[in-house]
Design a protein around this motif. Structure first.
Motif, PDB file in Angstrom:
ATOM      1  N   ARG A 124       0.487  -1.307   0.312  1.00 42.78           N
ATOM      2  CA  ARG A 124      -0.219  -0.028   0.168  1.00 42.78           C
ATOM      3  C   ARG A 124       0.811   1.000   0.050  1.00 42.78           C
ATOM      4  NH1 ARG A 124      -2.966  -3.236   4.379  1.00 42.78           N
ATOM      5  NH2 ARG A 124      -4.332  -3.878   3.135  1.00 42.78           N
ATOM      6  N   VAL A 125       0.151   1.866  -0.554  1.00 37.33           N
ATOM      7  CA  VAL A 125       0.849   3.543  -0.719  1.00 37.33           C
ATOM      8  C   VAL A 125       0.907   4.246   0.775  1.00 37.33           C
ATOM      9  CG1 VAL A 125       0.432   3.201  -2.944  1.00 37.33           C
ATOM     10  CG2 VAL A 125      -0.538   4.231  -2.039  1.00 37.33           C
ATOM     11  N   ASP A 126      -0.289   3.603   1.278  1.00 36.72           N
ATOM     12  CA  ASP A 126      -1.116   4.637   2.163  1.00 36.72           C
ATOM     13  C   ASP A 126      -0.606   3.536   4.171  1.00 36.72           C
ATOM     14  OD1 ASP A 126      -0.922   5.792   4.755  1.00 36.72           O
ATOM     15  OD2 ASP A 126      -2.804   6.980   3.772  1.00 36.72           O
ATOM     16  N   ASP A 127      -0.463   3.628   5.010  1.00 42.75           N
ATOM     17  CA  ASP A 127      -0.380   2.200   5.835  1.00 42.75           C
ATOM     18  C   ASP A 127      -2.206   2.420   6.380  1.00 42.75           C
ATOM     19  OD1 ASP A 127      -0.459   5.090   7.796  1.00 42.75           O
ATOM     20  OD2 ASP A 127       1.226   4.022   8.443  1.00 42.75           O
ATOM     21  N   GLY A 128      -3.193   3.342   6.073  1.00 47.67           N
ATOM     22  CA  GLY A 128      -4.544   3.579   6.362  1.00 47.67           C
ATOM     23  C   GLY A 128      -4.461   3.864   7.976  1.00 47.67           C
ATOM     24  N   GLY A 129      -3.029   4.073   8.694  1.00 49.54           N
ATOM     25  CA  GLY A 129      -3.269   5.459   9.700  1.00 49.54           C
ATOM     26  C   GLY A 129      -3.602   3.635  10.998  1.00 49.54           C
ATOM     27  N   CYS A 130      -3.584   2.707  10.984  1.00 49.78           N
ATOM     28  CA  CYS A 130      -3.602   1.992  11.654  1.00 49.78           C
ATOM     29  C   CYS A 130      -2.416   0.583  11.094  1.00 49.78           C
ATOM     30  CB  CYS A 130      -5.125   0.343  11.621  1.00 49.78           C
ATOM     31  SG  CYS A 130      -5.079  -0.253  12.937  1.00 49.78           S
ATOM     32  N   SER A 131      -1.467   0.493  12.223  1.00 47.16           N
ATOM     33  CA  SER A 131      -0.663  -0.538  11.862  1.00 47.16           C
ATOM     34  C   SER A 131      -0.705  -1.542  11.951  1.00 47.16           C
ATOM     35  CB  SER A 131       0.766  -0.333  13.106  1.00 47.16           C
ATOM     36  OG  SER A 131       0.458  -0.365  14.350  1.00 47.16           O
ATOM     37  N   ILE A 132      -1.974  -2.259  12.887  1.00 41.25           N
ATOM     38  CA  ILE A 132      -2.038  -3.621  13.344  1.00 41.25           C
ATOM     39  C   ILE A 132      -3.083  -4.234  11.622  1.00 41.25           C
ATOM     40  CG2 ILE A 132      -3.840  -4.815  13.999  1.00 41.25           C
ATOM     41  CD1 ILE A 132      -3.914  -2.957  16.477  1.00 41.25           C
ATOM     42  N   LEU A 133      -3.081  -3.164  10.737  1.00 42.64           N
ATOM     43  CA  LEU A 133      -3.370  -3.638   9.361  1.00 42.64           C
ATOM     44  C   LEU A 133      -3.142  -3.989   8.294  1.00 42.64           C
ATOM     45  CD1 LEU A 133      -6.635  -1.095   8.781  1.00 42.64           C
ATOM     46  CD2 LEU A 133      -6.714  -3.684  10.224  1.00 42.64           C
ATOM     47  N   GLY A 134      -1.202  -3.901   8.727  1.00 41.55           N
ATOM     48  CA  GLY A 134      -0.491  -3.998   7.708  1.00 41.55           C
ATOM     49  C   GLY A 134      -0.336  -3.748   6.503  1.00 41.55           C
ATOM     50  N   ASN A 135       1.202  -3.298   5.989  1.00 47.20           N
ATOM     51  CA  ASN A 135       1.580  -2.557   4.690  1.00 47.20           C
ATOM     52  C   ASN A 135       1.153  -3.305   4.164  1.00 47.20           C
ATOM     53  OD1 ASN A 135       1.625  -0.216   6.627  1.00 47.20           O
ATOM     54  ND2 ASN A 135       4.171  -1.179   6.645  1.00 47.20           N
ATOM     55  N   SER A 136       0.336  -4.502   3.416  1.00 46.01           N
ATOM     56  CA  SER A 136       0.289  -5.257   1.996  1.00 46.01           C
ATOM     57  C   SER A 136      -1.091  -5.636   2.265  1.00 46.01           C
ATOM     58  CB  SER A 136       1.647  -6.257   2.704  1.00 46.01           C
ATOM     59  OG  SER A 136       1.177  -7.093   3.391  1.00 46.01           O
ATOM     60  N   THR A 137      -1.382  -6.266   1.003  1.00 49.57           N
ATOM     61  CA  THR A 137      -2.495  -6.205   0.266  1.00 49.57           C
ATOM     62  C   THR A 137      -2.674  -7.471  -0.976  1.00 49.57           C
ATOM     63  OG1 THR A 137      -4.823  -5.661  -0.425  1.00 49.57           O
ATOM     64  CG2 THR A 137      -2.930  -5.071  -1.251  1.00 49.57           C
ATOM     65  N   THR A 138      -3.515  -8.083  -1.194  1.00 49.11           N
ATOM     66  CA  THR A 138      -3.354  -8.951  -2.138  1.00 49.11           C
ATOM     67  C   THR A 138      -4.489  -8.084  -3.055  1.00 49.11           C
ATOM     68  OG1 THR A 138      -2.905 -10.758  -1.133  1.00 49.11           O
ATOM     69  CG2 THR A 138      -3.946 -11.848  -3.065  1.00 49.11           C
ATOM     70  N   ILE A 139      -4.369  -8.232  -4.423  1.00 45.80           N
ATOM     71  CA  ILE A 139      -5.142  -7.487  -5.403  1.00 45.80           C
ATOM     72  C   ILE A 139      -5.493  -9.167  -6.400  1.00 45.80           C
ATOM     73  CG2 ILE A 139      -6.532  -5.808  -7.273  1.00 45.80           C
ATOM     74  CD1 ILE A 139      -4.821  -4.004  -5.525  1.00 45.80           C
ATOM     75  N   THR A 140      -6.579  -8.806  -6.752  1.00 46.30           N
ATOM     76  CA  THR A 140      -6.934 -10.844  -7.963  1.00 46.30           C
ATOM     77  C   THR A 140      -7.146  -9.992  -9.159  1.00 46.30           C
ATOM     78  OG1 THR A 140      -8.816 -11.325  -5.675  1.00 46.30           O
ATOM     79  CG2 THR A 140      -8.713 -11.831  -8.997  1.00 46.30           C
ATOM     80  N   ARG A 141      -5.650 -10.377 -10.525  1.00 44.59           N
ATOM     81  CA  ARG A 141      -5.925 -10.166 -10.891  1.00 44.59           C
ATOM     82  C   ARG A 141      -6.896 -11.498 -12.242  1.00 44.59           C
ATOM     83  NH1 ARG A 141       0.361  -9.863 -12.887  1.00 44.59           N
ATOM     84  NH2 ARG A 141      -1.113  -9.093 -14.619  1.00 44.59           N
ATOM     85  N   ARG A 142      -7.471 -10.802 -13.472  1.00 42.62           N
ATOM     86  CA  ARG A 142      -8.148 -11.327 -13.559  1.00 42.62           C
ATOM     87  C   ARG A 142      -8.241 -11.808 -15.140  1.00 42.62           C
ATOM     88  NH1 ARG A 142     -12.645 -12.585 -10.402  1.00 42.62           N
ATOM     89  NH2 ARG A 142     -13.229 -10.862  -8.752  1.00 42.62           N
ATOM     90  N   TRP A 143      -8.804 -12.767 -15.794  1.00 43.30           N
ATOM     91  CA  TRP A 143      -8.700 -13.004 -16.986  1.00 43.30           C
ATOM     92  C   TRP A 143      -9.293 -13.362 -18.141  1.00 43.30           C
ATOM     93  CZ3 TRP A 143      -4.035 -15.536 -19.469  1.00 43.30           C
ATOM     94  CH2 TRP A 143      -5.175 -15.648 -21.106  1.00 43.30           C
ATOM     95  N   CYS A 144      -8.727 -11.528 -18.603  1.00 43.49           N
ATOM     96  CA  CYS A 144      -9.889 -11.502 -20.041  1.00 43.49           C
ATOM     97  C   CYS A 144     -10.227 -12.248 -21.029  1.00 43.49           C
ATOM     98  CB  CYS A 144      -9.350  -9.487 -20.262  1.00 43.49           C
ATOM     99  SG  CYS A 144      -9.863  -8.723 -22.063  1.00 43.49           S
ATOM    100  N   THR A 145     -10.741 -12.700 -21.055  1.00 40.73           N
ATOM    101  CA  THR A 145     -10.970 -13.658 -22.791  1.00 40.73           C
ATOM    102  C   THR A 145     -10.678 -12.713 -24.184  1.00 40.73           C
ATOM    103  OG1 THR A 145     -13.481 -13.339 -22.534  1.00 40.73           O
ATOM    104  CG2 THR A 145     -12.128 -15.361 -21.310  1.00 40.73           C
TER     105      THR A 145
END
Length: 374
Positions: A124-145
């Motif tokens: 993340r470019v911003d920690d959201g103001g809470c260290s418990i939530l962490g600084n990383s996330t997972t984004i789903t990449r969908r297949w375009c047919t």
């Protein structure tokens, strides 16, 4: 000779001048009509209003109108005829296939394998103001047919152009082009200059009617039927000014609404597609919107809940009493209200959208987070 990328493009796009100029096949006549209005409107205003303003008021309104007019036309052509960020087709390996969700009737037909989405870890470019939530996330990449690729983050497929566009905001019908990462800056500049052009025309038209109705100098007065002052006299002398004023109001209202909306999106680093997704599905990446948050988080709601719990505890056994929060209890962890691409500062959000991307990991083919093997 190896063909260029645009020569093998299978989308609904016209290419000219070696791929430097392009437009959608959706409705090119709408672009011509919009450009005609943008050229004809200020030209008529300059032909009928500028002589009186130069002679009786000032040359400054004419200079401002010409400047904003040229800037708006240049920004419009740059937005409509350049690449919005179309991704090449058939990039990378094939789709990841998994077991089918359901089997055929009586196992007679062999079921087709289902295409799996890829999970890409991002910081993340911003920690959201809470260290418990962490600084990383997972984004789903969908297949375009259609394009035969896994869409990168913040990329969407435009049905009008039949192309995957990086950072797609929306498909503009009036410009007959997609608004994406590469032309959003010129699109916003087009909105700003168009609104400034309309405001200048309205202000100049009001000044002309005012000085015709109440002239302060001899060159500002125009006689008609022996009358030299009055608002009715001004409308009789210059009826085209009333027409320009009415058309300016009609064009200014939707332009101002669109400018306000995109300014709000700009300060939140959010596209129109993402805003629609947030409103329809109530979630955007890892950011969730609670529609009843004001009812559960407000001071009045919390005070009422404590009071009702105290009243209930007076009439029930202690082992069934509702626990109340103590003053020494640790504060409740913060709740994320921003997506992984958003900053706390609105200026940083605007800088990332209008300027060069600050996070290279979000670009196509970024080596920071390589795609998972098929």
């Amino acid at each position: 000779m190896r063909p260029r990328g645009y020569e093998s493009d299978q989308g609904r796009t016209y290419y000219f001048c070696g791929g430097r100029v392009q437009t959608s096949k959706d409705a090119p006549w709408v672009l011509v009509l919009t450009l005609g209005f943008l050229l004809a409107g200020p030209a008529c205003w300059l032909a009928w209003e500028s002589p009186y303003l130069c002679r009786a008021v000032s040359l400054a309104p004419i200079v401002l109108v010409v400047y904003f007019w040229i800037s708006a036309v240049a920004a419009m052509l740059r937005t409509a005829l350049t690449d919005p960020g179309i991704l090449p087709r058939n990039v990378g390996s094939g789709p990841d296939l998994g077991p089918p969700d359901r089997r055929g009737p009586f196992d007679i037909d062999t079921p087709a394998l289902e295409v799996k989405d890829r999970e890409e870890p991002l910081e993340r470019v911003d920690d959201g103001g809470c260290s418990i939530l962490g600084n990383s996330t997972t984004i789903t990449r969908r297949w375009c047919t259609s394009c035969r690729l896994y869409r990168p983050p913040r990329c969407s497929h435009c049905r009008s152009c039949d192309n995957c566009v990086d950072g797609l905001d929306h498909h503009c019908v009036f410009l007959n082009a997609c608004i994406g990462r590469r032309n959003y800056t010129t699109f916003y500049a087009f909105l700003c200059h168009t609104m400034a052009l309309l405001l200048t025309i309205l202000a100049s038209t009001i000044c002309k009617l005012y000085f015709l109705a109440a002239p302060t100098r001899a060159e500002q007065a125009q006689t008609r039927g022996g009358v030299r002052t009055g608002f009715v006299h001004a409308l009789q002398v210059s009826p085209q000014s009333a027409v320009f004023f009415f058309l300016g109001i009609v064009w200014l209202i939707p332009t101002a609404c669109l400018w306000v909306y995109h300014t709000w999106l700009l300060l939140h680093n959010r596209s129109t597609v993402e805003q629609i997704r947030l409103e329809s599905t109530n979630q955007l990446y890892d950011m969730h919107r609670d529609t009843n948050e004001w009812m559960t988080q407000s001071l009045c709601a919390r005070s009422c809940s404590r009071f009702s719990a105290r009243v209930r505890n007076l009439f029930v056994a202690p082992e069934y009493a509702t626990p109340l929060p103590s003053k020494d209890a640790p504060p409740r962890p913060g709740r994320r209200t921003r997506g992984p691409f958003q900053f706390r500062s609105s200026l940083k959000n605007a800088r990332q959208v209008l300027g060069y991307p600050l996070q290279a990991r979000y670009l196509v083919g970024s080596p920071t987070h390589p795609a998972a093997p098929p």
